[in-house]
Scaffold this motif. Sequence first.
Motif, PDB file in Angstrom:
ATOM      1  N   SER A  21       0.832  -1.205   0.000  1.00  0.00           N
ATOM      2  CA  SER A  21       0.000   0.000   0.000  1.00  0.00           C
ATOM      3  C   SER A  21       0.864   1.252   0.000  1.00  0.00           C
ATOM      4  CB  SER A  21      -0.927   0.002   1.212  1.00  0.00           C
ATOM      5  OG  SER A  21      -1.801  -1.095   1.197  1.00  0.00           O
ATOM      6  N   THR A  22       1.927   1.239   0.798  1.00  0.00           N
ATOM      7  CA  THR A  22       2.819   2.396   0.876  1.00  0.00           C
ATOM      8  C   THR A  22       3.509   2.645  -0.448  1.00  0.00           C
ATOM      9  OG1 THR A  22       3.202   1.995   3.232  1.00  0.00           O
ATOM     10  CG2 THR A  22       4.792   3.383   2.081  1.00  0.00           C
ATOM     11  N   VAL A  23       4.065   1.589  -1.028  1.00  0.00           N
ATOM     12  CA  VAL A  23       4.772   1.730  -2.305  1.00  0.00           C
ATOM     13  C   VAL A  23       3.811   2.165  -3.405  1.00  0.00           C
ATOM     14  CG1 VAL A  23       6.064   0.488  -4.090  1.00  0.00           C
ATOM     15  CG2 VAL A  23       6.581   0.090  -1.680  1.00  0.00           C
ATOM     16  N   GLN A  24       2.596   1.619  -3.400  1.00  0.00           N
ATOM     17  CA  GLN A  24       1.618   1.989  -4.414  1.00  0.00           C
ATOM     18  C   GLN A  24       1.244   3.459  -4.296  1.00  0.00           C
ATOM     19  OE1 GLN A  24       0.660  -0.020  -6.815  1.00  0.00           O
ATOM     20  NE2 GLN A  24      -0.658   1.486  -7.779  1.00  0.00           N
ATOM     21  N   ALA A  25       1.094   3.941  -3.058  1.00  0.00           N
ATOM     22  CA  ALA A  25       0.781   5.355  -2.860  1.00  0.00           C
ATOM     23  C   ALA A  25       1.913   6.243  -3.364  1.00  0.00           C
ATOM     24  CB  ALA A  25       0.514   5.629  -1.382  1.00  0.00           C
ATOM     25  N   LEU A  26       3.154   5.872  -3.060  1.00  0.00           N
ATOM     26  CA  LEU A  26       4.310   6.644  -3.546  1.00  0.00           C
ATOM     27  C   LEU A  26       4.365   6.641  -5.066  1.00  0.00           C
ATOM     28  CD1 LEU A  26       7.050   5.470  -1.018  1.00  0.00           C
ATOM     29  CD2 LEU A  26       5.978   7.722  -1.127  1.00  0.00           C
ATOM     30  N   ARG A  27       4.040   5.498  -5.653  1.00  0.00           N
ATOM     31  CA  ARG A  27       4.064   5.392  -7.116  1.00  0.00           C
ATOM     32  C   ARG A  27       3.019   6.306  -7.746  1.00  0.00           C
ATOM     33  NH1 ARG A  27       3.120  -0.179  -7.774  1.00  0.00           N
ATOM     34  NH2 ARG A  27       5.353  -0.527  -7.479  1.00  0.00           N
ATOM     35  N   VAL A  28       1.816   6.291  -7.198  1.00  0.00           N
ATOM     36  CA  VAL A  28       0.739   7.133  -7.741  1.00  0.00           C
ATOM     37  C   VAL A  28       1.097   8.608  -7.610  1.00  0.00           C
ATOM     38  CG1 VAL A  28      -1.654   7.851  -7.397  1.00  0.00           C
ATOM     39  CG2 VAL A  28      -1.070   5.422  -7.373  1.00  0.00           C
ATOM     40  N   PHE A  29       1.614   8.990  -6.438  1.00  0.00           N
ATOM     41  CA  PHE A  29       2.012  10.385  -6.243  1.00  0.00           C
ATOM     42  C   PHE A  29       3.120  10.777  -7.216  1.00  0.00           C
ATOM     43  CE2 PHE A  29       0.322  10.022  -1.755  1.00  0.00           C
ATOM     44  CZ  PHE A  29      -0.746  10.867  -1.991  1.00  0.00           C
ATOM     45  N   GLY A  30       4.029   9.854  -7.497  1.00  0.00           N
ATOM     46  CA  GLY A  30       5.101  10.140  -8.451  1.00  0.00           C
ATOM     47  C   GLY A  30       4.559  10.427  -9.836  1.00  0.00           C
ATOM     48  N   TYR A  31       3.620   9.601 -10.279  1.00  0.00           N
ATOM     49  CA  TYR A  31       3.021   9.831 -11.597  1.00  0.00           C
ATOM     50  C   TYR A  31       2.264  11.157 -11.636  1.00  0.00           C
ATOM     51  CZ  TYR A  31       4.001   4.962 -12.834  1.00  0.00           C
ATOM     52  OH  TYR A  31       4.626   3.770 -13.111  1.00  0.00           O
ATOM     53  N   LEU A  32       1.486  11.424 -10.579  1.00  0.00           N
ATOM     54  CA  LEU A  32       0.701  12.663 -10.552  1.00  0.00           C
ATOM     55  C   LEU A  32       1.609  13.891 -10.522  1.00  0.00           C
ATOM     56  CD1 LEU A  32      -2.172  11.740  -8.068  1.00  0.00           C
ATOM     57  CD2 LEU A  32      -2.319  11.984 -10.547  1.00  0.00           C
ATOM     58  N   ILE A  33       2.626  13.847  -9.677  1.00  0.00           N
ATOM     59  CA  ILE A  33       3.531  14.991  -9.591  1.00  0.00           C
ATOM     60  C   ILE A  33       4.271  15.190 -10.901  1.00  0.00           C
ATOM     61  CG2 ILE A  33       5.628  15.842  -8.461  1.00  0.00           C
ATOM     62  CD1 ILE A  33       4.607  14.496  -5.895  1.00  0.00           C
ATOM     63  N   GLY A  34       4.703  14.092 -11.517  1.00  0.00           N
ATOM     64  CA  GLY A  34       5.381  14.204 -12.816  1.00  0.00           C
ATOM     65  C   GLY A  34       4.498  14.859 -13.856  1.00  0.00           C
ATOM     66  N   GLY A  35       3.235  14.413 -13.938  1.00  0.00           N
ATOM     67  CA  GLY A  35       2.324  15.013 -14.904  1.00  0.00           C
ATOM     68  C   GLY A  35       2.038  16.475 -14.611  1.00  0.00           C
ATOM     69  N   LEU A  36       1.871  16.805 -13.326  1.00  0.00           N
ATOM     70  CA  LEU A  36       1.584  18.200 -12.956  1.00  0.00           C
ATOM     71  C   LEU A  36       2.779  19.113 -13.245  1.00  0.00           C
ATOM     72  CD1 LEU A  36      -0.343  17.713  -9.596  1.00  0.00           C
ATOM     73  CD2 LEU A  36      -1.266  18.577 -11.743  1.00  0.00           C
ATOM     74  N   VAL A  37       3.993  18.647 -12.936  1.00  0.00           N
ATOM     75  CA  VAL A  37       5.175  19.478 -13.180  1.00  0.00           C
ATOM     76  C   VAL A  37       5.326  19.777 -14.665  1.00  0.00           C
ATOM     77  CG1 VAL A  37       7.697  19.473 -13.142  1.00  0.00           C
ATOM     78  CG2 VAL A  37       6.430  18.784 -11.107  1.00  0.00           C
ATOM     79  N   ILE A  38       5.187  18.744 -15.483  1.00  0.00           N
ATOM     80  CA  ILE A  38       5.292  18.960 -16.932  1.00  0.00           C
ATOM     81  C   ILE A  38       4.185  19.887 -17.409  1.00  0.00           C
ATOM     82  CG2 ILE A  38       5.194  17.820 -19.190  1.00  0.00           C
ATOM     83  CD1 ILE A  38       6.404  15.349 -17.820  1.00  0.00           C
ATOM     84  N   GLY A  39       2.974  19.680 -16.880  1.00  0.00           N
ATOM     85  CA  GLY A  39       1.865  20.542 -17.274  1.00  0.00           C
ATOM     86  C   GLY A  39       2.089  21.987 -16.905  1.00  0.00           C
ATOM     87  N   VAL A  40       2.617  22.233 -15.703  1.00  0.00           N
ATOM     88  CA  VAL A  40       2.882  23.603 -15.266  1.00  0.00           C
ATOM     89  C   VAL A  40       3.943  24.253 -16.137  1.00  0.00           C
ATOM     90  CG1 VAL A  40       3.867  24.989 -13.402  1.00  0.00           C
ATOM     91  CG2 VAL A  40       2.132  23.264 -12.892  1.00  0.00           C
ATOM     92  N   PHE A  41       5.010  23.509 -16.462  1.00  0.00           N
ATOM     93  CA  PHE A  41       6.057  24.061 -17.315  1.00  0.00           C
ATOM     94  C   PHE A  41       5.485  24.515 -18.656  1.00  0.00           C
ATOM     95  CE2 PHE A  41       9.515  21.859 -14.834  1.00  0.00           C
ATOM     96  CZ  PHE A  41      10.203  23.023 -14.532  1.00  0.00           C
ATOM     97  N   PHE A  42       4.681  23.659 -19.270  1.00  0.00           N
ATOM     98  CA  PHE A  42       4.147  24.001 -20.587  1.00  0.00           C
ATOM     99  C   PHE A  42       3.056  25.073 -20.490  1.00  0.00           C
ATOM    100  CE2 PHE A  42       6.341  20.222 -21.964  1.00  0.00           C
ATOM    101  CZ  PHE A  42       6.731  20.559 -23.244  1.00  0.00           C
ATOM    102  N   TYR A  43       2.366  25.136 -19.370  1.00  0.00           N
ATOM    103  CA  TYR A  43       1.385  26.201 -19.199  1.00  0.00           C
ATOM    104  C   TYR A  43       2.076  27.557 -19.144  1.00  0.00           C
ATOM    105  CZ  TYR A  43      -2.595  28.781 -17.322  1.00  0.00           C
ATOM    106  OH  TYR A  43      -3.609  29.689 -17.139  1.00  0.00           O
TER     107      TYR A  43
END
Length: 367
Positions: free
Chosen positions: A241-263
């Motif tokens: 559960s812990t690793v899965q939560a970290l993995r999901v947060f990693g994907y979300l943060i990665g997508g948000l960071v890229i989105g913010v840069f391009f915005y």
Amino acid sequence: MIGFLEIRRRKLQFALIGVIVALISYLVLMINGLGVGLNEQAGRALRNFDADAIAYSDRAGLSVIRSELSAETLERVRTESGARESAALGYMAVNYRRDDGRVKSAAVLGFDPGTIGAPPVTAGRGLTPEDGNALLADRQFLKASGLRVGDSVRLSVRLQEREFTIVGELNEGAFFFQPSVYMLRSTWQEMKYGRVDATTPVASVVLLKGDGLAGKRGEGWEAVSKGTAFANIEGVSGQQSTVQALRVFGYLIGGLVIGVFFYVLTIQKTPQIGVLKAVGATSGFIFRQLLIQALLIGLGGVVVAVPLAWLTNEGIKQAPDPVPIAFTTGTFVTTSVLLLAMALVGVLFSGRQVAKVDPIIALGQQQ
């Protein structure tokens, strides 16, 4: 392509974005590798059992640590389960002393030669019924202890200590977060219980091979699949559960960071977008250029992160007590695809901004 030409013209700016994407990709890969490694440490040996189901004592709560089966219960499992093949298996934790003097733990699995409980030997030889003072050691145990096939090792449990000769090497993996060694079930019984009589448990679990065995139960026993058995190893569910939560947060943060840069880049390019629209470019065409840029930068980040993560893992393996990180081809492929998908999703933040640009207003701002 306009998107590609802009990357060539503004190399430094896009290179910095690429570095951030590569670092995020590397972080997510390492988190995924940690999840795989922890799973292997928890019970790769269990997953490698040559069995379709595992029978426990019905009073153990599917815990191999607490499961104890009498001779009568073992016989009932064999006759009532309908399994084509079965093998009694014993478990206990022991201590041993490394060359540097440190005391470490190992998982002992007791089996009967010639049954499905016997592990495949990769070097040396297997055990015979006469090998009461011999054992088979997993390569992880050999690496951690600094021993080789032919060496002797002293295993201790409670107040007794016994010397064994390592006659074979295995590649079955860890069990209960410990390197594993295999010995005769009769030797395991003597070490764990001290004296053997009619009331002494004869096994911890029973390996079963056949169809439709998971879910069967009888007086004093119950059988489950290997997947269920693995999920019930103490600590595995919380760890996953812990690793899965970290993995999901990693994907979300990665997508948000890229989105913010391009915005931000899109806002900065409002006048240029207005010029493109004034000469006939559609919002869809401009948005596709942003998608191309995101795909190229995301792909570049993954291309850098994958070998970097692999090299990090190879370096960690050389440590005396390595961090449990492991990678598979599926880990690299799945992580890379999801990271690229999140990068493209992140760019969707810019789509509305592109559509809102009015060429007349944008050209007026440029003057």
